[in-house]
Design a protein around this motif. Structure first.
Motif, PDB file in Angstrom:
ATOM      1  N   ALA A  74       0.835  -1.205   0.000  1.00  0.00           N
ATOM      2  CA  ALA A  74       0.000   0.000   0.000  1.00  0.00           C
ATOM      3  C   ALA A  74       0.866   1.250   0.000  1.00  0.00           C
ATOM      4  CB  ALA A  74      -0.898   0.010   1.236  1.00  0.00           C
ATOM      5  N   LYS A  75       0.363   2.293  -0.616  1.00  0.00           N
ATOM      6  CA  LYS A  75       1.028   3.591  -0.546  1.00  0.00           C
ATOM      7  C   LYS A  75       0.858   4.111   0.878  1.00  0.00           C
ATOM      8  CE  LYS A  75       2.095   3.778  -4.895  1.00  0.00           C
ATOM      9  NZ  LYS A  75       3.467   3.672  -5.341  1.00  0.00           N
ATOM     10  N   VAL A  76       1.946   4.598   1.470  1.00  0.00           N
ATOM     11  CA  VAL A  76       1.899   5.074   2.852  1.00  0.00           C
ATOM     12  C   VAL A  76       2.194   6.566   2.884  1.00  0.00           C
ATOM     13  CG1 VAL A  76       2.937   4.919   5.147  1.00  0.00           C
ATOM     14  CG2 VAL A  76       2.564   2.836   3.801  1.00  0.00           C
ATOM     15  N   ILE A  77       1.247   7.306   3.475  1.00  0.00           N
ATOM     16  CA  ILE A  77       1.413   8.747   3.672  1.00  0.00           C
ATOM     17  C   ILE A  77       1.493   8.985   5.166  1.00  0.00           C
ATOM     18  CG2 ILE A  77       0.417  11.034   3.336  1.00  0.00           C
ATOM     19  CD1 ILE A  77      -1.115   9.852   0.907  1.00  0.00           C
ATOM     20  N   PHE A  78       2.670   9.439   5.626  1.00  0.00           N
ATOM     21  CA  PHE A  78       2.819   9.781   7.036  1.00  0.00           C
ATOM     22  C   PHE A  78       2.085  11.085   7.293  1.00  0.00           C
ATOM     23  CE2 PHE A  78       6.330   6.942   8.419  1.00  0.00           C
ATOM     24  CZ  PHE A  78       5.884   6.714   9.710  1.00  0.00           C
ATOM     25  N   CYS A  79       1.265  11.098   8.321  1.00  0.00           N
ATOM     26  CA  CYS A  79       0.484  12.262   8.726  1.00  0.00           C
ATOM     27  C   CYS A  79       0.984  12.637  10.114  1.00  0.00           C
ATOM     28  CB  CYS A  79      -0.987  11.875   8.749  1.00  0.00           C
ATOM     29  SG  CYS A  79      -2.068  13.127   9.399  1.00  0.00           S
ATOM     30  N   THR A  80       1.718  13.735  10.211  1.00  0.00           N
ATOM     31  CA  THR A  80       2.440  13.986  11.447  1.00  0.00           C
ATOM     32  C   THR A  80       2.740  15.452  11.687  1.00  0.00           C
ATOM     33  OG1 THR A  80       4.446  13.348  12.638  1.00  0.00           O
ATOM     34  CG2 THR A  80       4.639  13.597  10.271  1.00  0.00           C
ATOM     35  N   THR A  81       3.168  15.747  12.891  1.00  0.00           N
ATOM     36  CA  THR A  81       3.675  17.079  13.224  1.00  0.00           C
ATOM     37  C   THR A  81       5.194  17.099  13.151  1.00  0.00           C
ATOM     38  OG1 THR A  81       3.707  16.535  15.575  1.00  0.00           O
ATOM     39  CG2 THR A  81       1.729  17.627  14.723  1.00  0.00           C
ATOM     40  N   GLU A  82       5.815  15.925  12.943  1.00  0.00           N
ATOM     41  CA  GLU A  82       7.268  15.813  12.834  1.00  0.00           C
ATOM     42  C   GLU A  82       7.699  16.286  11.450  1.00  0.00           C
ATOM     43  OE1 GLU A  82       9.205  14.758  15.341  1.00  0.00           O
ATOM     44  OE2 GLU A  82       7.530  14.199  16.627  1.00  0.00           O
ATOM     45  N   ASN A  83       8.496  17.345  11.370  1.00  0.00           N
ATOM     46  CA  ASN A  83       8.878  17.835  10.050  1.00  0.00           C
ATOM     47  C   ASN A  83      10.382  17.966   9.873  1.00  0.00           C
ATOM     48  OD1 ASN A  83       9.380  20.044  11.637  1.00  0.00           O
ATOM     49  ND2 ASN A  83       8.193  21.481  10.411  1.00  0.00           N
ATOM     50  N   GLY A  84      11.159  17.369  10.772  1.00  0.00           N
ATOM     51  CA  GLY A  84      12.608  17.431  10.633  1.00  0.00           C
ATOM     52  C   GLY A  84      13.094  16.536   9.510  1.00  0.00           C
ATOM     53  N   LEU A  85      14.125  16.973   8.820  1.00  0.00           N
ATOM     54  CA  LEU A  85      14.674  16.202   7.708  1.00  0.00           C
ATOM     55  C   LEU A  85      15.102  14.795   8.122  1.00  0.00           C
ATOM     56  CD1 LEU A  85      15.305  16.203   4.728  1.00  0.00           C
ATOM     57  CD2 LEU A  85      17.535  17.211   5.251  1.00  0.00           C
ATOM     58  N   PRO A  86      15.735  14.597   9.287  1.00  0.00           N
ATOM     59  CA  PRO A  86      16.098  13.223   9.670  1.00  0.00           C
ATOM     60  C   PRO A  86      14.887  12.297   9.804  1.00  0.00           C
ATOM     61  CG  PRO A  86      17.302  14.794  11.024  1.00  0.00           C
ATOM     62  CD  PRO A  86      16.282  15.568  10.224  1.00  0.00           C
ATOM     63  N   GLN A  87      13.765  12.809  10.329  1.00  0.00           N
ATOM     64  CA  GLN A  87      12.564  11.995  10.448  1.00  0.00           C
ATOM     65  C   GLN A  87      11.993  11.640   9.072  1.00  0.00           C
ATOM     66  OE1 GLN A  87      13.020  14.831  12.217  1.00  0.00           O
ATOM     67  NE2 GLN A  87      12.654  14.376  14.369  1.00  0.00           N
ATOM     68  N   ILE A  88      11.977  12.613   8.195  1.00  0.00           N
ATOM     69  CA  ILE A  88      11.456  12.383   6.848  1.00  0.00           C
ATOM     70  C   ILE A  88      12.321  11.362   6.116  1.00  0.00           C
ATOM     71  CG2 ILE A  88      11.051  13.448   4.584  1.00  0.00           C
ATOM     72  CD1 ILE A  88      10.280  16.035   6.169  1.00  0.00           C
ATOM     73  N   GLU A  89      13.641  11.513   6.197  1.00  0.00           N
ATOM     74  CA  GLU A  89      14.546  10.572   5.545  1.00  0.00           C
ATOM     75  C   GLU A  89      14.383   9.162   6.105  1.00  0.00           C
ATOM     76  OE1 GLU A  89      18.296  12.534   6.186  1.00  0.00           O
ATOM     77  OE2 GLU A  89      18.169  13.599   4.272  1.00  0.00           O
ATOM     78  N   ALA A  90      14.221   9.055   7.430  1.00  0.00           N
ATOM     79  CA  ALA A  90      14.042   7.744   8.059  1.00  0.00           C
ATOM     80  C   ALA A  90      12.745   7.092   7.596  1.00  0.00           C
ATOM     81  CB  ALA A  90      14.061   7.876   9.583  1.00  0.00           C
ATOM     82  N   ALA A  91      11.696   7.878   7.492  1.00  0.00           N
ATOM     83  CA  ALA A  91      10.399   7.348   7.062  1.00  0.00           C
ATOM     84  C   ALA A  91      10.458   6.874   5.607  1.00  0.00           C
ATOM     85  CB  ALA A  91       9.314   8.404   7.240  1.00  0.00           C
TER      86      ALA A  91
END
Length: 119
Positions: A74-91
């Protein structure tokens, strides 16, 4: 009809997401945390997963790793308040397809669904 699993511990976010997704002609299922979401993926096989980052029992990253390890495509869209680049890269490294920041509206969610090819 496409199916979206909304995995979020916030009842309000699930309700808002359901309203928007149903207006976009998605069938919607809900999970209250990552563990509940993993269990639902075994029976629902959603086309899209709208996934919260921080949840009790099992968080978004652990959920994502678990379902990808089981072959969930499935396509996964993270819905979050976390907007740091390390979090995005990890996801993204763990298998997420896109990110959306809370709070979101219909136009923002529809745009992200289009970006992942689910709208």
């Amino acid at each position: 009809m496409k199916t979206c699993l909304v995995v979020d511990d916030s009842k309000v976010i699930r309700k808002v997401a359901r309203h928007i997704l149903e207006s976009l002609e998605f069938q919607v299922c809900e999970a209250v945390d990552g563990q509940d979401g993993v269990e639902q993926c075994e029976t629902v096989n959603p086309d899209v997963i709208l996934l919260d980052w921080n949840m009790p029992v099992m968080g978004g990253m652990d959920f994502l790793r678990a379902v990808r390890a089981k072959g969930q495509t499935a396509k996964v869209i993270f819905c979050t308040t976390e907007n740091g680049l390390p979090q995005i890269e990890a996801a993204i490294a763990a298998g997420a397809d896109e990110f959306i920041m809370k709070p979101f509206d219909r136009d923002m969610l529809q745009s992200k669904l289009e970006l992942v090819g689910a709208a």
